[in-house]
Design a protein around this motif. Sequence first.
Motif, short mmCIF file in Angstrom:
data_model
loop_
_atom_site.label_atom_id
_atom_site.label_comp_id
_atom_site.label_asym_id
_atom_site.label_seq_id
_atom_site.Cartn_x
_atom_site.Cartn_y
_atom_site.Cartn_z
N ILE A 1 0.86 -1.21 -0.03
CA ILE A 1 0.10 -0.02 -0.06
C ILE A 1 0.88 1.34 -0.07
N VAL A 2 0.65 2.42 -0.81
CA VAL A 2 1.26 3.47 -0.79
C VAL A 2 0.19 4.62 -0.77
N SER A 3 0.60 5.81 -0.25
CA SER A 3 -0.22 6.88 -0.23
C SER A 3 0.30 8.13 -1.00
N SER A 4 -0.72 8.77 -1.68
CA SER A 4 -0.36 10.04 -2.47
C SER A 4 0.18 10.99 -1.34
N ARG A 5 0.31 10.97 -0.14
CA ARG A 5 0.70 11.78 0.93
C ARG A 5 2.26 11.54 1.07
N ALA A 6 2.71 10.43 0.76
CA ALA A 6 4.16 10.04 0.78
C ALA A 6 5.00 10.49 -0.30
N ASP A 7 6.19 10.46 -0.46
CA ASP A 7 7.12 10.79 -1.27
C ASP A 7 7.28 9.75 -2.31
N GLN A 8 6.44 9.79 -3.40
CA GLN A 8 6.54 8.78 -4.32
C GLN A 8 7.93 8.73 -5.31
N SER A 9 8.24 10.03 -5.31
CA SER A 9 9.96 10.05 -6.28
C SER A 9 10.80 9.26 -5.32
N ALA A 10 10.86 9.30 -3.95
CA ALA A 10 11.97 8.68 -3.31
C ALA A 10 11.69 7.45 -3.47
N LEU A 11 10.27 6.88 -3.41
CA LEU A 11 10.11 5.15 -3.67
C LEU A 11 10.40 4.85 -4.85
N ASP A 12 10.12 5.64 -6.04
CA ASP A 12 10.32 5.21 -7.42
C ASP A 12 11.83 4.92 -7.52
N ALA A 13 12.74 6.08 -7.03
CA ALA A 13 14.03 6.03 -7.14
C ALA A 13 14.55 4.53 -6.57
N PHE A 14 14.24 4.44 -5.45
CA PHE A 14 14.56 3.11 -4.76
C PHE A 14 14.35 1.82 -5.92
N LEU A 15 12.85 1.59 -6.28
CA LEU A 15 12.53 0.63 -7.10
C LEU A 15 13.41 0.51 -8.49
N GLU B 1 -6.76 1.46 -6.97
CA GLU B 1 -6.66 2.80 -6.26
C GLU B 1 -8.03 3.18 -5.35
N LYS B 2 -7.75 3.84 -4.28
CA LYS B 2 -8.98 4.20 -3.82
C LYS B 2 -8.76 5.82 -3.18
N LYS B 3 -9.84 6.58 -3.37
CA LYS B 3 -9.51 7.74 -3.04
C LYS B 3 -10.56 8.10 -1.72
N LEU B 4 -9.57 8.55 -0.81
CA LEU B 4 -10.22 8.93 0.36
C LEU B 4 -10.38 10.46 0.39
N PHE B 5 -10.91 11.13 1.44
CA PHE B 5 -11.03 12.68 1.47
C PHE B 5 -9.77 13.29 1.64
N PHE B 6 -8.72 12.43 2.13
CA PHE B 6 -7.58 13.37 2.67
C PHE B 6 -6.34 12.81 1.59
N GLU B 7 -6.41 11.84 0.76
CA GLU B 7 -5.31 11.11 0.24
C GLU B 7 -5.86 10.07 -0.80
N ARG B 8 -4.84 9.38 -1.86
CA ARG B 8 -5.49 8.46 -2.43
C ARG B 8 -4.34 7.25 -2.34
N LEU B 9 -5.10 6.25 -2.00
CA LEU B 9 -4.27 4.75 -1.59
C LEU B 9 -4.10 4.11 -2.98
N ALA B 10 -3.02 3.50 -2.95
CA ALA B 10 -2.83 2.37 -4.40
C ALA B 10 -2.39 1.14 -3.51
N VAL B 11 -2.68 0.09 -4.17
CA VAL B 11 -1.83 -1.02 -3.88
C VAL B 11 -1.24 -1.26 -5.15
N VAL B 12 0.15 -1.47 -5.00
CA VAL B 12 1.23 -1.53 -6.11
C VAL B 12 1.74 -2.89 -6.07
N GLU B 13 2.16 -3.53 -7.41
CA GLU B 13 2.47 -4.82 -7.34
C GLU B 13 3.96 -4.38 -7.76
N LEU B 14 5.09 -5.16 -7.14
CA LEU B 14 6.40 -5.08 -7.25
C LEU B 14 6.89 -6.19 -7.76
N THR B 15 7.71 -6.52 -8.92
CA THR B 15 8.23 -7.67 -9.57
C THR B 15 9.46 -7.40 -10.12
#
Length: 171
Positions: A130-144, A156-170
């Motif tokens: 699970i990842v959140s739109s409130r976290a630094d996605q660029s740092a995670l993407d750089a690591f990946l 994805e699921k939109k909540l009132f304060f963020e967007r959550l996503a389930v990401v698959e890593l392979t």
Amino acid sequence: MYTPAPDTFLLAECAFKYRGAWALEIGIGSGAVAESLAANFKNVAGTDIDLASLAYCRGRNKNLMLVCCDAASAFGNVKFDLVVANPPYLPDDDEKDASVHGGPTGVETTIRFVKSALPLLSTRGAMLVIVSSRADQSALDAFLTEKKLKKKVIKEKKLFFERLAVVELTS
């Protein structure tokens, strides 16, 4: 113990679509996601650093293999077809809550969980996180990118304060 919330149910819904011999949930919390895995996997293991969470899960499902450890540090030779995690993913604020705050940028715990799981994935294994739109996605993407992992948004699921996503890593 992390109480099941929309992120838990989102991950459980996505995890239910996978099948195999071995599955692992890092940070099992209430066990809701592990129970979803148990429907389609022969063996399901769960880890947590919180003994109360593990005791709660043991009371709900005697068939889960439970280990008190940080991330997936206790596993050596087992190869998992699927590893799932709902790590703390919000950036730290003034009141740090280890169950929801995942480090200064919100991805530090996620990165630690992924690093811990990588050697445990079978050749065709996958990891759902699970990842959140409130976290630094660029740092995670750089690591990946550094680890040569492919990232695919499953749901994805939109909540009132963020967007959550389930990401698959392979690999």
